[in-house]
Design a protein around this motif. Structure first.
Motif, PDB file in Angstrom:
ATOM      1  N   GLN A   7    -104.774 -58.777 -50.633  1.00 18.05           N
ATOM      2  CA  GLN A   7    -104.064 -59.373 -49.700  1.00 18.05           C
ATOM      3  C   GLN A   7    -105.136 -59.684 -48.560  1.00 18.05           C
ATOM      4  O   GLN A   7    -106.104 -58.878 -48.152  1.00 18.05           O
ATOM      5  CB  GLN A   7    -102.802 -58.903 -49.332  1.00 18.05           C
ATOM      6  CG  GLN A   7    -102.934 -57.532 -48.648  1.00 18.05           C
ATOM      7  CD  GLN A   7    -101.464 -56.780 -48.312  1.00 18.05           C
ATOM      8  OE1 GLN A   7    -100.259 -57.642 -48.127  1.00 18.05           O
ATOM      9  NE2 GLN A   7    -101.328 -55.733 -48.368  1.00 18.05           N
ATOM     10  N   ARG A   8    -104.644 -60.691 -47.499  1.00 17.97           N
ATOM     11  CA  ARG A   8    -105.318 -60.637 -46.183  1.00 17.97           C
ATOM     12  C   ARG A   8    -106.709 -60.922 -46.135  1.00 17.97           C
ATOM     13  O   ARG A   8    -107.127 -61.503 -47.170  1.00 17.97           O
ATOM     14  CB  ARG A   8    -104.849 -59.542 -45.360  1.00 17.97           C
ATOM     15  CG  ARG A   8    -103.023 -59.673 -45.001  1.00 17.97           C
ATOM     16  CD  ARG A   8    -102.662 -58.691 -44.035  1.00 17.97           C
ATOM     17  NE  ARG A   8    -103.111 -58.673 -42.791  1.00 17.97           N
ATOM     18  CZ  ARG A   8    -103.011 -59.533 -41.891  1.00 17.97           C
ATOM     19  NH1 ARG A   8    -101.916 -60.354 -41.966  1.00 17.97           N
ATOM     20  NH2 ARG A   8    -103.416 -59.603 -40.731  1.00 17.97           N
TER      21      ARG A   8
ATOM     22  N   ARG B  22    -100.276 -57.576 -57.710  1.00 17.05           N
ATOM     23  CA  ARG B  22     -99.852 -58.724 -56.890  1.00 17.05           C
ATOM     24  C   ARG B  22    -100.227 -59.919 -57.617  1.00 17.05           C
ATOM     25  O   ARG B  22    -101.095 -59.840 -58.494  1.00 17.05           O
ATOM     26  CB  ARG B  22    -100.420 -59.006 -55.447  1.00 17.05           C
ATOM     27  CG  ARG B  22    -100.004 -57.562 -54.490  1.00 17.05           C
ATOM     28  CD  ARG B  22    -100.726 -57.967 -53.387  1.00 17.05           C
ATOM     29  NE  ARG B  22    -100.696 -56.600 -52.454  1.00 17.05           N
ATOM     30  CZ  ARG B  22     -99.754 -56.019 -51.439  1.00 17.05           C
ATOM     31  NH1 ARG B  22     -98.865 -57.139 -51.457  1.00 17.05           N
ATOM     32  NH2 ARG B  22     -99.842 -55.194 -50.898  1.00 17.05           N
TER      33      ARG B  22
ATOM     34  N   LEU C  81    -108.586 -60.475 -49.538  1.00 18.63           N
ATOM     35  CA  LEU C  81    -108.391 -61.406 -50.740  1.00 18.63           C
ATOM     36  C   LEU C  81    -109.347 -62.466 -50.070  1.00 18.63           C
ATOM     37  O   LEU C  81    -109.971 -63.151 -51.339  1.00 18.63           O
ATOM     38  CB  LEU C  81    -106.852 -61.628 -50.476  1.00 18.63           C
ATOM     39  CG  LEU C  81    -106.433 -63.101 -51.447  1.00 18.63           C
ATOM     40  CD1 LEU C  81    -106.915 -62.894 -52.813  1.00 18.63           C
ATOM     41  CD2 LEU C  81    -105.052 -63.354 -51.197  1.00 18.63           C
TER      42      LEU C  81
ATOM     43  N   SER D 215    -101.669 -62.257 -56.415  1.00 16.91           N
ATOM     44  CA  SER D 215    -103.039 -62.649 -56.075  1.00 16.91           C
ATOM     45  C   SER D 215    -104.076 -61.926 -56.933  1.00 16.91           C
ATOM     46  O   SER D 215    -105.355 -62.386 -57.044  1.00 16.91           O
ATOM     47  CB  SER D 215    -103.386 -62.211 -54.583  1.00 16.91           C
ATOM     48  OG  SER D 215    -103.232 -60.856 -54.467  1.00 16.91           O
TER      49      SER D 215
ATOM     50  N   ASN E 190     -98.517 -61.600 -40.018  1.00 15.23           N
ATOM     51  CA  ASN E 190     -97.737 -61.430 -40.993  1.00 15.23           C
ATOM     52  C   ASN E 190     -96.816 -62.334 -41.059  1.00 15.23           C
ATOM     53  O   ASN E 190     -96.296 -62.866 -40.181  1.00 15.23           O
ATOM     54  CB  ASN E 190     -97.237 -59.899 -41.193  1.00 15.23           C
ATOM     55  CG  ASN E 190     -98.443 -58.809 -41.402  1.00 15.23           C
ATOM     56  OD1 ASN E 190     -99.279 -58.931 -42.248  1.00 15.23           O
ATOM     57  ND2 ASN E 190     -98.352 -57.820 -40.341  1.00 15.23           N
TER      58      ASN E 190
END
Length: 239
Positions: free
Chosen positions: A11-12, A36, A15, A38, A186
């Motif tokens: 994530q974030r 996830r 990613l 992702s 977030n």
């Protein structure tokens, strides 16, 4: 095909970095802790991903061996995997010990181990001039944090590793760190928090993950930068 290892790609920023390097036709080797959507998306695009809990020493060693056995060279290693705990609460000594241990493990011990383990893979081959190690630190490493003392201390340790490895691995492996403040909010951050957070910097805005990617790109292109901590804080240090 150039090869990059990125820890924490679920994530974030991690990613975004993985997607950036895939688009640049790199072989992307990444780690993640939690499944996830992702992750499947990155795998569909060709990323080679390993589920690793870096708090488990054996899993860390297994990952190191897997990368070493399937790759002869690495062009870049980016330490992005991170965690944080709020130690601003009244806890017992055992809890404080665990928090500090976890923070030092994920932000200092694991980068230390991977840098040493992958040194030979990162040593430039043939017509290569440089390879790179990039540590993702945090603005609070140089300022401290009354709410996240262990987290800030562990990121400061990571920045010190940047200095030491830059010396040990010179002249052909550049080692630098990026220390961002606010890059992106977030999903559950409310508007009042966003206003307060933005006002902490002179530029009164978040930096964006693209700002960090631009900095990574700049470091990779450089022939004369090593052992530096690059601050992305929008002038927050002057407030």
């Amino acid at each position: 095909m150039p090869t990059v290892v990125i820890t924490g790609v679920g994530q974030r920023l991690g990613l975004c970095l993985a997607e950036y390097f895939l688009a640049k036709k790199y072989k992307v080797i990444g780690t993640y802790r939690t499944e996830r959507a992702s992750i499947k998306n990155l795998q569909t695009k060709g990323a080679q991903l390993y589920q690793v809990d870096f708090y488990d020493h054996q899993q860390t060693q297994t990952f190191i061996k897997a990368v070493a056995s399937h790759n002869e060279t690495l062009d870049c290693l980016i330490h992005n995997a991170s965690d944080w705990h709020d130690d601003n609460k009244t806890l017992d000594l055992a809890a404080y010990h665990q928090i500090f241990s976890n923070m030092m493990t994920i932000h200092a011990e694991v980068p230390y181990q991977l840098n040493l383990a992958f040194h030979s893979l990162l040593t430039p081959k043939d017509d290569q001039e440089f390879t790179d190690i990039i540590h993702i630190s945090d603005y609070v490493a140089s300022k401290g944090s009354k709410k996240h003392i262990a987290y800030a201390a562990s990121k400061a340790a990571l920045e010190n590793l940047t200095l030491s490895f830059a010396q040990r691995f010179s002249p052909n492996i550049k080692v630098n760190a990026i220390a961002p403040a606010l890059l992106a909010f977030n999903e559950d951050d409310d508007e009042s928090y966003k206003i307060k957070a933005r006002n902490k910097s002179l530029m009164q805005t978040e930096g964006s993950f693209q700002e960090a990617i631009n900095t990574v790109e700049w470091l990779l292109a450089s022939r004369y930068i090593t052992g530096r901590i690059i601050h992305l804080d929008g002038g927050r240090h002057l407030k």
